[in-house]
Design a protein around this motif. Sequence first.
Motif: not given
Length: 352
Positions: A121-150
């Motif tokens: 599913t798409r994020e509802a807006d760009w702010d929510r996309l940014g917050r979701a990305l921050d959630h993953y990057t804050a965890g210092n995971s070795q697996v990078l998140p992937v953002v799909f966009t146009d």
Amino acid sequence: MSFPSSTIPGTRIDIDGVPHLYFGGTAYLGMQSDPEFLAHHAAHTRHLGTHWGASRIGNVALPVYAAAEKALAAWLGSPACLTLSSGFLSARLLAEFFVGQDHPCLFSPNCHEALLFPGATREADWDRLGRALDHYTAGNSQVLPVVFTDATGGSLRPGPVWDLLEPLGRNCILVVDDSHGLGITGPDGSGAWKPLQTMGFRELILCGSLGKAMGITGGLIAGSAARLQALRKTSFFAGASPAPPAGLASLIQALDTGLYRQKLEQLREHMSYLWQRVRQVIPLHGQESYPVMHFKDAALSGYLRRHRVLITEFQYPAEGGETSPSRIVLTAAHSREDIAYLADLLKAFESS
């Protein structure tokens, strides 16, 4: 409302035997009806045939594929390039590849259906996309998140949305579909790669259709040589037929001769002329440097049809019950007289 057409419409289309101007579709550079491009394509078809259905990893290889990928990479400014049979297939290959690698996957509000695997599913807006990305990057995971966009905003915001992508940060892989930007945005029409590569993403991968502005059947993926080599090894790539070779040969020739650049200059003149005529008159939703303008007033669509102008109107399934904006599309194939007629109609409608 659907209007059958016996031929691919250029700037004209007959409806029940009545000629109409056509300001719709996606042939932004007018290549599908350009006499010079058609002549080149016919010559290459006679030489290379209509189609090549063998796998790209087979024991017989046509040199045109490597030549086209080299030419596209040089034009885009990317390290390497891979061609496939369609832009949709290019996007779907990337989506399935990264899901299979267990990367966290996030989808922008304007993400095309081709990048959405089942259940995504798409994020509802760009702010929510940014917050979701921050959630993953804050965890210092070795697996990078992937953002799909146009690279363009579609009905949300016609034209490039590069400014919305830059704040996403440096700790993600960005996969961007540039189907509606290739040929008409970026330096010399080369699309989003050069603007986006300066924004510091950990990895940039671009995909897109060559069947819009570029006028041929095919798709591409641009990225690092290592990433594209990994994609070549997938069963998804190995099992698919490639793009027709004659189309790729025509693309190489149009890049070499500057035909695409010439058509882009014509298109930019058309866009400038139309906006000069209607900027203060009609509430078109768009960017003056982009050839697609949206509006939601059904009365305007009907008014244009009554004056023998057909535009793009259809409902995307993903938009559910929400009415899709109608689209006015300029192409390089339109004449100054076509643009003037459209401008006069828009001004007359707004003042009525």
